[in-house]
Design a protein around this motif. Structure first.
Motif, mmCIF file in Angstrom:
data_model
loop_
_atom_site.group_PDB
_atom_site.id
_atom_site.type_symbol
_atom_site.label_atom_id
_atom_site.label_comp_id
_atom_site.label_asym_id
_atom_site.label_seq_id
_atom_site.Cartn_x
_atom_site.Cartn_y
_atom_site.Cartn_z
ATOM 1 N N LEU A 181 -51.579 30.581 2.059
ATOM 2 C CA LEU A 181 -51.800 31.972 1.678
ATOM 3 C C LEU A 181 -51.296 32.912 2.763
ATOM 4 O O LEU A 181 -50.736 33.965 2.498
ATOM 5 N N ASP A 182 -51.514 32.507 4.010
ATOM 6 C CA ASP A 182 -51.115 33.345 5.129
ATOM 7 C C ASP A 182 -49.607 33.464 5.199
ATOM 8 O O ASP A 182 -49.050 34.526 5.433
ATOM 9 N N HIS A 183 -48.955 32.354 4.944
ATOM 10 C CA HIS A 183 -47.503 32.321 5.027
ATOM 11 C C HIS A 183 -46.879 33.295 4.020
ATOM 12 O O HIS A 183 -45.834 33.884 4.273
ATOM 13 N N ALA A 184 -47.574 33.448 2.890
ATOM 14 C CA ALA A 184 -47.014 34.239 1.797
ATOM 15 C C ALA A 184 -46.766 35.685 2.189
ATOM 16 O O ALA A 184 -45.908 36.342 1.621
ATOM 17 N N HIS A 185 -47.523 36.195 3.156
ATOM 18 C CA HIS A 185 -47.260 37.585 3.517
ATOM 19 C C HIS A 185 -46.463 37.705 4.806
ATOM 20 O O HIS A 185 -46.411 38.765 5.435
ATOM 21 N N GLY A 186 -45.844 36.598 5.183
ATOM 22 C CA GLY A 186 -44.869 36.646 6.258
ATOM 23 C C GLY A 186 -45.425 37.124 7.581
ATOM 24 O O GLY A 186 -44.732 37.747 8.372
ATOM 25 N N GLY A 187 -46.703 36.830 7.828
ATOM 26 C CA GLY A 187 -47.283 37.181 9.110
ATOM 27 C C GLY A 187 -47.336 38.676 9.348
ATOM 28 O O GLY A 187 -47.413 39.131 10.493
ATOM 29 N N LEU A 195 -62.795 47.862 -0.321
ATOM 30 C CA LEU A 195 -62.230 49.216 -0.439
ATOM 31 C C LEU A 195 -60.716 49.175 -0.222
ATOM 32 O O LEU A 195 -59.950 49.807 -0.959
ATOM 33 N N ALA A 196 -60.288 48.397 0.770
ATOM 34 C CA ALA A 196 -58.841 48.268 1.015
ATOM 35 C C ALA A 196 -58.158 47.625 -0.181
ATOM 36 O O ALA A 196 -57.041 48.000 -0.564
ATOM 37 N N LYS A 197 -58.837 46.680 -0.814
ATOM 38 C CA LYS A 197 -58.239 45.993 -1.946
ATOM 39 C C LYS A 197 -58.109 46.910 -3.158
ATOM 40 O O LYS A 197 -57.059 46.975 -3.801
ATOM 41 N N ILE A 249 -62.535 36.758 -8.707
ATOM 42 C CA ILE A 249 -61.400 37.567 -9.157
ATOM 43 C C ILE A 249 -60.253 37.424 -8.161
ATOM 44 O O ILE A 249 -59.095 37.253 -8.534
ATOM 45 N N GLY A 250 -60.568 37.473 -6.877
ATOM 46 C CA GLY A 250 -59.517 37.311 -5.875
ATOM 47 C C GLY A 250 -58.857 35.938 -5.985
ATOM 48 O O GLY A 250 -57.631 35.819 -5.981
ATOM 49 N N TRP A 251 -59.697 34.929 -6.123
ATOM 50 C CA TRP A 251 -59.160 33.571 -6.111
ATOM 51 C C TRP A 251 -58.430 33.237 -7.417
ATOM 52 O O TRP A 251 -57.255 32.861 -7.404
ATOM 53 N N LEU A 252 -59.116 33.388 -8.549
ATOM 54 C CA LEU A 252 -58.527 32.957 -9.824
ATOM 55 C C LEU A 252 -57.654 34.041 -10.467
ATOM 56 O O LEU A 252 -56.513 33.780 -10.840
ATOM 57 N N VAL A 253 -58.194 35.237 -10.601
ATOM 58 C CA VAL A 253 -57.448 36.272 -11.326
ATOM 59 C C VAL A 253 -56.229 36.712 -10.511
ATOM 60 O O VAL A 253 -55.115 36.800 -11.029
ATOM 61 N N ASP A 254 -56.423 36.976 -9.225
ATOM 62 C CA ASP A 254 -55.267 37.345 -8.406
ATOM 63 C C ASP A 254 -54.346 36.149 -8.199
ATOM 64 O O ASP A 254 -53.124 36.301 -8.105
ATOM 65 N N PHE A 269 -52.982 38.997 0.323
ATOM 66 C CA PHE A 269 -54.225 39.335 1.025
ATOM 67 C C PHE A 269 -55.403 39.215 0.065
ATOM 68 O O PHE A 269 -56.483 38.786 0.425
ATOM 69 N N HIS A 270 -55.176 39.651 -1.155
ATOM 70 C CA HIS A 270 -56.264 39.709 -2.115
ATOM 71 C C HIS A 270 -56.771 38.319 -2.453
ATOM 72 O O HIS A 270 -57.962 38.073 -2.525
ATOM 73 N N GLN A 271 -55.828 37.419 -2.665
ATOM 74 C CA GLN A 271 -56.257 36.072 -3.014
ATOM 75 C C GLN A 271 -56.961 35.444 -1.814
ATOM 76 O O GLN A 271 -57.978 34.785 -1.946
#
Lengths: 303, 122, 319
Positions: free
Chosen positions: A11-17, C80-82, C135-140, C171-173
């Motif tokens: 997951l971290d890799h996906a946003h390119g750090g 909030l950021a999400k 929602i973050g894990w499955l939906v996103d 980030f969301h997931q």
């Protein structure tokens, strides 16, 4: 654990750090790595009480601004108000953590288990009588006009204060203030821009903006009288006497209102703050019920 | 299925049949704000780059909103905004068919509206 | 159309334009806003991008319902950021639709009038805070499966918007998964909350990919145009294969007795999906359809005076 790390890595890799997401979304506690020693000659109990006043103001106003999210006039404004809310939330966390770091936790630890960090113990496990927020931030939002007037007043007051607090003898408080100054400058700027447009927009917006001014003005009455804590800390070079903020705040508000073609109401008769003494109306109780309900239902949980 | 559903856009299945209208309707009292194009210089030494657009009532609010939306992670040091309608475009490689009245605009903005039948003399 | 003038070359004929368009698509190059494009392509894209944008904006609400009550200040900051990101995603997407001749205010009207739709997934309620994590894990997670291929959409502005969206979506997931991990390490009540949320969201997440390919006639044209890159069933399978090992890491059970690895393919087989539910939710009979739309309507109508004020001020102060 190996597999778990792989999931994160992927997951971290996906946003390119890419750098941080937004302030406060990482894993570190707000004051991690900061030397929290209290300089000599400063009463920790006073310092903590002062941080609660300023932290509670930020937390309560954040909660109010958040009520606009998904309800704002335009998508651009959803983003703007959320930005202000995030900034204030960050300030609240730092200030509550500072209060906790000097041992000021009120009665929160009677309910909050040890796994809950100080900032959350203070935010979620104090009763309304232990909150030190001002009536200005507690008042309900009203319409968008009133929300903007309140944001202008609150950010003008806080900016005037934080500008001065950058020289506080408590280095932690000084650093928190220095971080907050550009944020608050932006909030004040945003509110002022909007008030110009509402005041000098249509007859309806002018009427609503003036009604907002008239509703918010009385709430300025108790912002400029020092509590005993503030008086002692001002003498110790830690805090600022709020009376010293009056001319600047009054000047800023008058300038914006006049440019917005709005009538500046007479200055309210100043009184000692009830909010700083822990006296609040039903609005704060309702706001705290929303804020705290879930956390209190699970006092042994970690989130 | 009674309606044609496809997971075509991101968050999942939505109807995709001809019953979904797409063209702007005639809008006599348009309440929306003009469209601005946003250009951000990511760091010193680089050019400003087009990053997207937004709606704002005027230039000042546009640059303000651009800062909120497009640089909220400190990506930019400098922002330009310009009304999309004020940009004149020449894109020889893009095969604009007609060099028509809107042919010098960057986008196909909804200059022409379908006029409903109950509006006289339009 | 007026006759061509001397300094403007005559318009190329439609056949030549179509050939140029087809060649651009065939070469996997991007179509840009001023290019000639078939009307079906343009209209299909507006529909796709607009409904995608609506999904982002409506998608703010299920999680937004927990903003005031987030159980820690860190979780509040993350949420909030999400939710703010989702507003941003909606704006990027509406911008892309506007390059095709759509108009954001008009698209918003079509959403509120229910002429255009949004993803049915957002018509389910968020009953506990575990729903924010799920929602973050499955939906996103499902959205990422759908969206990553869209970064290669043949339409340039859409592809560019999606690159930005996908970056933020990761980030969301991650935050969703991390919340669930934390809750699973917490109290029994928290673990029960997570399992309950997974039970409720698993099947709707699978439905997010749309009906089986056999029931999705528009898919073929969308794929030929490079607007859609994989079929519904391909994406759904990819999502299941990605998610099952993650569920094992979390320690939650996915509510499907038929879910099992298929030794022949190395992929996971899963049970039949109840499509009548999706149809009902899309038709407007989901638990929260009315509420979601009512909030957008109120935001538009109750605040119209604000937009009018800013417009009036701009006119008064025009240079």
């Amino acid at each position: 654990m190996g597999h778990q790390e792989t999931v994160y890595d992927a997951l971290d890799h996906a946003h390119g750090g890419e750098g941080q997401w937004a302030f406060g979304t990482g894993f570190d506690e707000p004051l991690a790595g900061v030397d929290t020693t209290v300089p000599e000659g400063i009463d920790p109990a006073d310092l903590g009480a002062y941080c609660l006043m300023l932290g509670d103001d930020a937390l309560v106003l954040c909660q109010r601004l958040t009520q606009w999210v998904t309800n704002a006039p335009e998508l651009e404004e959803e983003v703007a108000l959320a930005n202000c809310g995030l900034d204030l939330l960050g300030q609240a966390r730092l200030l509550l953590a500072r209060a906790g770091s000097v041992g000021v936790l009120c009665r929160s630890r009677a309910l909050a288990t040890g796994s809950i960090p100080d900032e959350d113990a203070l935010a979620y496990f104090r009763g309304p009588d232990e909150f030190r927020s001002s009536g200005l931030v507690e008042a309900p939002n009203g319409d968008f006009g009133q929300t903007i007037v309140r944001l202008l007043a609150a950010s003008s007051w806080r900016l005037a204060l934080f500008t001065r607090l950058r020289d506080s003898r408590d280095p932690v408080l000084a650093a928190i203030a220095a971080k907050g100054v550009p944020e608050l400058t932006y909030h004040r700027d945003h509110a002022a821009r909007w008030l110009l447009r509402l005041g000098d927009g249509t007859p309806e917006s002018h009427r609503r903006a003036q009604a907002g001014v008239d509703a918010v003005w009385p709430l300025l009455a108790d912002l400029f009288t020092a509590t005993d804590v503030e008086t002692r800390l001002t003498a110790a070079g830690v805090a600022v006497d709020p009376a010293d903020l009056r001319d600047e705040v009054r000047g800023v508000l008058a300038t914006v209102l006049e440019r917005a073609t709005l009538t500046v109401p007479g200055w309210p008769v100043e009184v000692p703050s009830r909010g700083r003494a822990g006296e609040h109306g039903p609005e704060l109780a309702a706001l705290l019920a929303d804020l705290q309900g879930l956390a209190r239902k699970h006092p042994a949980a970690t989130w | 299925m009674s309606t044609d559903l496809t997971a075509e856009g991101g968050h999942g299945a939505v109807p995709t049949g001809p019953e979904i209208p797409v063209e702007p309707k005639a809008s006599i009292t348009r309440r929306d704000w003009p469209l601005y194009e946003v250009f951000v210089r990511g760091k010193r030494g680089l050019n400003h780059v087009h990053v997207g657009s937004l709606h704002a009532p005027d230039d000042e609010m546009a640059v303000h909103a651009a800062r909120d939306l497009y640089t909220r992670r400190n990506e930019g040091v400098s922002i330009w905004v310009v009304k999309a309608a004020d940009i004149t475009a020449s894109s020889p490689d893009e095969k604009d068919p007609m060099f028509a009245p809107s042919g010098d605009k960057v986008y196909r903005h909804p200059t022409f509206y379908e006029i409903p039948e109950d509006v006289p003399h339009m | 159309m007026s006759a061509p003038t001397l300094d403007r070359p005559a318009a190329p004929d439609e056949t030549a334009l179509q050939e140029h368009f087809d060649a651009t698509i065939a070469a996997d190059k991007r179509i840009e806003p001023r290019d000639w494009m078939p009307e079906g392509y343009r209209k299909g894209l507006i529909r796709q991008i607009a409904q995608h944008a609506h999904s982002e904006i409506i998608g703010m609400q299920p999680e937004g319902d927990w903003l005031l009550a987030a159980p820690s200040l860190r979780r509040k900051a993350i949420l909030l950021a999400k939710v703010q990101d989702e507003a941003g995603h909606g704006m990027y997407l509406y911008s892309a639709a506007e390059t095709l001749g759509a108009d954001r205010a008009d698209l918003t009207d079509k959403l509120i009038e229910r002429k255009q739709k949004y993803s049915s997934i957002f018509n389910y309620p968020t009953l506990t805070y575990a729903d924010v994590g799920v929602i973050g894990w499955l939906v996103d997670g499902a959205a990422i499966c759908n969206q990553v291929p869209l970064c290669r959409s043949s339409y340039g502005p859409y592809a560019r918007a999606m690159i930005r969206v996908c970056k933020e979506e990761s980030f969301h997931q991650r935050q969703g998964f991390e919340l669930l991990m934390t809750m699973m390490r917490g109290t029994d009540a928290q673990r029960a909350m997570v399992q309950d949320a997974v039970d409720r969201w698993w099947w709707p997440s699978l439905m997010m990919f749309g009906p089986p390919d056999t029931d999705s006639p528009n898919t073929a044209q969308s794929m030929a145009w490079g607007v859609k890159r994989h079929t519904n069933d391909e994406l759904r399978q990819r999502f299941v294969d990605m998610t099952v090992p993650q569920a094992a890491v979390l320690g939650v059970a996915l509510p499907d007795p038929d879910l099992a690895p298929d030794p022949a393919t190395g992929r996971y087989r899963f049970g039949p999906i109840d499509w009548s539910e999706l149809e009902a939710v899309i038709a407007g009979n989901g638990p929260c359809n009315d509420e979601r739309i009512a909030r957008r309507r109120a935001a538009r109508d109750d605040n119209a005076w604000v937009l009018e004020a800013a417009t009036a001020y701009a006119h008064k102060n025009a240079p």
